[in-house]
Design an enzyme around this catalytic site. Structure first.
Site, PDB file in Angstrom:
ATOM      1  N   HIS A 161       0.476  -4.981   8.757  1.00 20.81           N
ATOM      2  CA  HIS A 161       1.920  -4.779   8.641  1.00 20.81           C
ATOM      3  C   HIS A 161       2.483  -4.306   9.976  1.00 20.81           C
ATOM      4  CE1 HIS A 161       2.355  -5.375   4.326  1.00 20.81           C
ATOM      5  NE2 HIS A 161       1.308  -4.606   4.136  1.00 20.81           N
ATOM      6  N   HIS A 175       0.833  -1.203   0.000  1.00 14.12           N
ATOM      7  CA  HIS A 175       0.000   0.000   0.000  1.00 14.12           C
ATOM      8  C   HIS A 175       0.869   1.254   0.000  1.00 14.12           C
ATOM      9  CE1 HIS A 175      -3.300  -2.702   0.823  1.00 14.12           C
ATOM     10  NE2 HIS A 175      -4.162  -1.703   0.901  1.00 14.12           N
TER      11      HIS A 175
END
Length: 344
Positions: free
Chosen positions: A167, A114
């Site tokens: 993450h 991302h």
């Protein structure tokens, strides 16, 4: 690495302990910053504003996504939502963590796609907006506004990925450093953004894009087969997922998507160049500018004529004023040379 992972878990726990309304905000940010939005939202908007910028956004997006997949195959990287269970941290410490449907991405987690893909793909659009702002305004705030918004967006995306346990913080930082950094032009991450933007194949032939598509697809398949043959399972599925019904495997699906974008650019370039659409648009713009200049010139001429007439009527001599006011509308003949006009 366990200490780094543990610190990341505590940071995510602190984020999740915030106000309840932030949950919807972080989930919305991580959904809008999905790499697929580069192809469905960012590219059409950039292409509408400027064709070269649009092609640059699409090209950098697909190459960055391909690189992100390859880096994940070789760097691996745990994901918080499964590591917290497999490491036994939940049995050692009392943790208050929540998992979301968007959290369940199986496969390696480093670097963050991302942050890496979205940040790199938006860089051409940010630079174009910064140049436009610099031409339109002298204010430093206006000039830095696009870059400021870009920085805040990347910060929000990184925090949202940590918030949903997709993450660890160091994975987000790794993905962010893999994109252009103006303050650090010699950093390797800057070479990715600036290098790809400077080499955007906006005027290449369709054959180049077809070859690029085949190269991206075949190289990814070859690397995938080599890693599997080496005995490394990169298509892993972690049973630490507490909601396996939401799990979805992302990395292997990216190469076909990346290889499908270049033929689209090739088709667009063929239509743009062979059907003279570019010349038509350029001629239309030139005609519009020419007509605007003609109308401006006509207005200036009319204004000058009006100003000259008013000036002429306002600067009559005393003799002209007196002769113009003679009764009966009589106009006396001009006086002979060397003699004065004497009124009766």
């Amino acid at each position: 690495m366990d200490a780094l992972h543990t610190t990341g878990i505590h940071f995510a726990e602190a984020l999740q302990s915030g106000p309840p309304w932030l949950e919807k905000f972080w989930i919305s940010v991580t959904s809008l910053a999905d790499p697929k939005c580069v192809f469905t939202i960012c590219f059409p908007i950039a292409y509408f504003l400027d064709r070269k910028v649009g092609v640059s956004v699409l090209w950098i997006g697909l190459v960055s996504e391909w690189l992100n997949v390859v880096l994940k195959w070789f760097l691996f990287g745990e994901r918080p939502f499964w590591w917290v269970h497999e490491s036994g941290l939940t049995s050692k410490q009392l943790l208050t963590l929540r998992q979301f449907p968007v959290s369940c991405e199986t496969g390696p987690g480093s670097p963050s796609g991302h942050c890496m893909i979205t940040g790199a793909a938006l860089w051409p659009l940010v630079t174009a907006l910064t140049e436009l702002a610099s031409r339109q305004s002298r204010s430093l705030v206006v000039k830095l506004a696009p870059f400021g918004a870009y920085t805040l967006l990347l910060l929000a995306v990184g925090l949202s990925r940590v918030f949903i346990l997709a993450h660890f913080p160091h994975q987000v930082v790794c993905g962010t450093l893999a994109e252009p950094q103006p303050a650090c032009p010699h950093h390797p991450g800057a070479a990715l953004g600036w290098g790809l933007q400077a080499r955007t194949p906006a005027t290449r032939t369709p054959g180049f894009f077809v070859a690029a598509a085949l190269a991206l697809l075949l190289s990814s398949l070859a690397l995938h087969s080599m890693v599997i043959a080496a005995g490394i399972d990169i298509d892993w599925f972690r049973k630490g997922d507490t909601e396996p019904q939401h799990s979805h495997l992302l990395p292997p699906g990216a190469p076909p998507k990346c290889s499908g974008a270049p033929p689209g650019i090739a088709r667009n370039s063929f239509i743009y160049t062979r059907t003279n659409i570019g010349n038509i648009l350029q001629n239309t713009q030139l005609k519009t500018i020419s007509r605007a200049r003609e109308r401006a010139s006509d207005r200036q001429k009319r204004n000058r004529g009006r100003a000259g007439g008013e000036q002429g009527r306002g600067t009559q001599t005393p003799a002209q004023s007196k002769t113009a006011s003679l009764p009966g509308g009589r106009h006396p003949s001009p006086p002979p040379p060397g003699r004065w006009l004497v009124s009766r």
